[in-house]
Design an enzyme around this catalytic site. Sequence first.
Site, PDB file in Angstrom:
ATOM      1  N   PRO A   2     -91.946  17.814  83.235  1.00 52.90           N
ATOM      2  CG  PRO A   2     -92.598  16.247  84.800  1.00 52.90           C
ATOM      3  CD  PRO A   2     -93.122  17.097  83.697  1.00 52.90           C
ATOM      4  CD  GLU A   3     -87.430  19.556  78.966  1.00 52.13           C
ATOM      5  OE1 GLU A   3     -86.287  19.346  78.531  1.00 52.13           O
ATOM      6  OE2 GLU A   3     -88.055  20.597  78.727  1.00 52.13           O
ATOM      7  CG  HIS A  95    -105.847  16.504  90.504  1.00 50.73           C
ATOM      8  ND1 HIS A  95    -107.040  16.444  89.808  1.00 50.73           N
ATOM      9  CD2 HIS A  95    -105.712  17.787  90.926  1.00 50.73           C
ATOM     10  CE1 HIS A  95    -107.589  17.659  89.798  1.00 50.73           C
ATOM     11  NE2 HIS A  95    -106.816  18.481  90.470  1.00 50.73           N
ATOM     12  NE  ARG A 115    -102.134  20.538  81.830  1.00 49.63           N
ATOM     13  CZ  ARG A 115    -101.505  21.361  81.005  1.00 49.63           C
ATOM     14  NH1 ARG A 115    -100.392  21.938  81.380  1.00 49.63           N
ATOM     15  NH2 ARG A 115    -101.987  21.582  79.812  1.00 49.63           N
TER      16      ARG A 115
END
Length: 298
Positions: A2-3, A95, A115
């Site tokens: 994500p930016e 997660h 992650r």
Amino acid sequence: MPELPEVETLRRDLARHLPGAVLRDLWTSGKALRLGRPLDVEAIRALTVGRRVLRLRRLAKYLLVDTDAGGALVVHLGMSGHLLVCPAAAPRAPHTHLVWRLDDGGRELRYVDPRRFGQVTTVLTGEEATLPELQLLGLEPLGRALTAARLAELLGASKRPLKTFLLDQTRVAGLGNIYVSEALFRARLHPSLPSDAAVAAAPALRDAIRSVISRAIANRGTTIRDYTDASGREGRNQLVLQVYGREGEPCFVCGGRVRRQVDSGRSTFFCPRCQPARSFRPAARSKKQRGQGRTGIR
Ligand SMILES: [Zn+2]
């Protein structure tokens, strides 16, 4: 990954759901996030549990959830982090690392991060500048401080390649690989051009940065791998990318082949014809590119 546009899309979505709600019953997975640092659960609890959400803010790629405890939950999504509001009865995704129940009936706020490169921390209101992660942030791409003159000044003080300059969060904050490739293509600048050789291009580069970021926000972000908005939908900006992810495909402007260049393990996509390695010449936009702005997917 994500930016800025993806984080802004998330902020806007959450701003419709969270303000006014009281956060209850914090649950955590007990797993460490970025750099293996354990969560400061007590600090997070003190600023959130039993507290009402006031507003959502964004600083570069950081999302701040302000509460009436006089501080904010600070969230960085890292590579694969996601913050979502969903029915409490919905199964928890693998997660999931933090969960709050919302007091307004049957919903939960969840932080999911496969992650675990993301970060969830806290800051007191007005002390944002004391957080090491926030105090070094450069100019906000959509903010007023990013003028052509200021950008020219920053470019002139750097000999690093333009790509490296733009990825440096302490100069202009919030740009990553996708939007750096897109902005340099739009400004007709080669990614390896030394920054101080591009001073004359500052107005074009500033406009290009704002334009690619604004369009991506209008398109609700770019989904390359696993980014989705707060309700789990993919963004649409990947459909209008000009060079990113298009290695070997024809350039939309000149018909030449889009190339990929890897430096320090990071890819930049560019058109060698539209973005020559040396001189900068401001060029008129092609008819095809102009047309896309009006009739392309928004
Ligand atoms: Zn081209």
